[in-house]
Design a protein around this motif. Structure first.
Motif: not given
Length: 634
Positions: A92-95, A99-102, A48-59, A82-88
């Motif tokens: 950033a605003d579309k991740i 996705q980052l945790i996976l 069950r999703l509660l939108w809070t962050t801008p990225e959560s709107l894409l979940e 994390l985005i840099a370490a994972l070389d995604l």
């Protein structure tokens, strides 16, 4: 803030979609914006999703990606790292955080939580390994409960989602009543329900059809030390880390709020957030939420609240706390909590989150628990005495007494006698503090319980042994005391209470003082950065120079809300207290000394209760209501 559930049938049965649906609908209040279910053979995940962050709107959760599926309640605060370490490569605003945790799990496996910064609880189904990997954030901000049977493993954000499954037992765990009544949480894993556990803070859990493995992936290091060259350097380092802890929690696609009690903690957060928003040029209103009492009440903090508000760029909102009962909406509160709760001032949060919801505020910064994170540093005095540093002890004792307008020479003499003279005269004894004998024939010392317990209950569960280490030798250093504070399971309990209270109103609480970086830094500080020249939490006071109004920066103490609890119970809940203690106390007779409890009630009824009486009557009334509502038995 969201709600997650999951089922793994360890006997290879196929998941019944109705079962996972029932669990996720039970906690629909945690995520009103969307719902999702994913099932495959013997595994099922719900969200069950509660939108809070801008990225959560894409979940869109649960998320399926290759051989992995994830459900998550949480927020990541080191996204760029994390985005840099994972070389995604995506913008950033579309991740999304899921996705980052996976991606982190795919790269680092079960070590991935070590790389995450933020508040989270998640579960990943690894189809290749046929394992369910679960993790909870380092300080336990986000709850995670589970049941592990031979045929079923189930998890959820709230216990009620597990109780709707027929295979999960609904039996009372009586020993937790002792934890609750004494306010001593002997272990952080168990709950009030036999067989239902919580994944403790900073731990991960790997579940297969035949095994279950828990691992601590993070812990505070009590041996680490931070050594800088000057007070200014310590203050600057604190200010930098604290500002980061606040800034990363400002990420919100909705109106943003902050608790403002008027104390050092909430005021520091509010003023720092205001400063950061102005510096970033973000034309956003920061809403503040404050509890007020009658003007002139010694526990009313309006002077300090108004001092912060006068700095501008805030939209203040107030609840009239003396117009609320401490047991406001108790049945509804207990439904959301699933268990009894220790914080007696939880009704403040209940009222403020109600107002936040009406305003459309979905993120609220909270000052819990700055006292423990920074530490007042009082054990530094013991260090000085034990080390025979009498000159420095005299300076600190005198300054401390001066700040609080209390005699200091007698205090200094007590330290000198205890650590300087007495050890040379006789071998010191180390009895438990506050020991009483149960009977003339007994040589076993018993703690003086905060609430009078039924002696047979104490014996049945050997509570003296259960709580023995809690009454053991005092800490030897300030860092040892500080470490004990930060690892006390009562902090996890309080965070869970606030989380579920906020969830009732569709709000996500965020706690800058629970930032892992800040915790590690403060614990490693020298003792004289915590207590210095009579000022407790000195490093924080220096760091807030130019940010906090001086009236708050150099406050000596804080309001004592205990009298307001007494007044609230006597004004609004006298009938309930009378009914509970006089007519319904048989529900707790196996656990509490009823004769002593009724003596406390007599003092309450006559208008002369002690603070202990009030705490006891509040706690036992809540327990009676909860036991009658749940009808649980052992």
């Amino acid at each position: 803030m969201s709600g997650i559930t999951g089922l793994l049938y360890r006997d290879d049965r196929a998941v019944d979609r109705e079962d996972i649906t029932r669990t996720i609908e039970t906690i629909a209040h945690r995520g009103p914006d969307s719902a999702g279910i994913w099932c495959h053979n013997s595994i099922g995940l719900g969200h069950r999703l509660l939108w809070t962050t801008p990225e959560s709107l894409l979940e869109h959760l649960p998320r399926r990606q290759g051989h992995f599926s994830i459900t998550i309640d949480g927020r990541l605060d080191n996204r760029e790292e994390l985005i840099a370490a994972l070389d995604l490569r995506d913008p950033a605003d579309k991740i999304t955080d899921s996705q980052l945790i996976l991606a982190a799990y795919q790269k680092w496996g079960d070590r991935c939580p070590e790389r995450l910064l933020g508040d989270f609880a998640f579960a990943i189904w690894d189809m290749r390994e046929q394992t369910l990997f679960c993790a909870r954030d380092p300080f336990g901000v986000v709850p995670f409960y589970y049941y592990a049977g031979d045929r079923l493993f189930a998890f959820a954000s709230e216990i009620k989602a597990l109780l709707c499954l027929p295979e999960v037992p609904q039996q009372l765990n009586e020993v937790k009543i002792a934890d609750y009544l004494t306010a001593i949480l002997a272990d952080g894993e168990s709950t009030f329900y036999q067989g239902i556990l919580r994944l403790t803070a900073g731990h991960s859990l790997t579940v297969s059809r035949t095994q279950l493995h828990r691992r601590a992936y993070w812990h505070l290091d009590p041996e680490r030390e931070v050594r800088l060259n000057s007070n200014d350097e310590y203050a600057e380092a604190f200010r930098e880390i604290f500002s980061q802890a606040v800034q990363c929690r400002l990420r919100s696609a909705f109106p943003l709020g902050s608790h403002l009690s008027g104390g050092l903690d909430s005021s520091s957060i509010t003023c720092t957030a205001r400063k950061l928003l102005i510096e970033e040029g973000r034309q956003r209103t920061l809403h503040t939420f404050s509890a007020r009492f009658a003007d002139g009440d010694p526990w009313d903090e309006r002077f300090f609240q108004d001092t912060v508000i006068a700095g501008g760029n805030l939209q203040p909102h107030f609840i009239q706390a003396d117009g609320m009962s401490p047991l406001t909406d108790l049945d509804r509160v207990l439904w959301h909590q699933d268990e009894v709760f220790l914080p007696a001032n939880l009704y403040f949060d209940w009222g403020m989150y109600d107002v936040a919801q009406q305003l459309g505020v979905r993120v609220v910064l909270d000052g819990f628990d700055g006292d423990s994170t920074v530490s007042h540093g009082y054990e530094y005095l013991r260090e000085l005495a034990r080390g025979g540093r009498w000159g420095r002890l005299a300076i600190e004792t005198r300054a401390y007494g001066k700040r609080r307008n209390t005699p200091w020479k007698k205090v200094l003499w007590n330290w000198i006698w205890r650590y300087g003279i007495k050890p040379t005269l006789t071998q010191p004894l180390t009895p438990l503090k506050g020991i009483v004998k149960r009977g003339e024939s007994s040589s076993v010392p018993q703690p003086q319980w905060t609430i009078p317990l039924n002696p047979s209950f104490v014996d049945r569960y050997d509570l003296v042994s259960r709580f023995g280490d809690k009454f053991s030798q005092s800490p030897q250093t300030e860092r040892e005391r500080h470490y004990r504070l930060l690892t006390n399971d009562i902090l996890q309990h309080c965070l869970e209470c606030v989380n579920k209270t906020a969830a009732a109103f569709g709000v996500e609480p965020r706690f800058p003082f629970c930032d892992k970086r800040l915790l590690e830094f403060c614990l490693a500080l020298p003792a004289d950065q915590k207590l210095n020249l009579g000022w407790s939490r000195m490093v924080m006071r220096r760091a807030m120079e130019g940010i906090l109004p001086p009236e708050i920066q150099w406050r000596v103490g804080k309001a004592n809300f205990a009298p307001s609890l007494a007044g609230g119970l006597q004004t609004y809940e006298k009938d309930r207290i009378d009914r509970s203690i006089v007519q319904q106390s048989e529900a707790i007779a196996p656990y509490v000394d009823i004769a002593a409890l009724r003596q406390m009630h007599d003092r309450f009824a006559s208008g002369n209760p002690t603070e202990r009486d009030i705490n006891t009557l509040h706690r036992t009334s809540v327990l009676i209501t909860w036991l009658q509502t749940t009808r649980l038995t052992a």
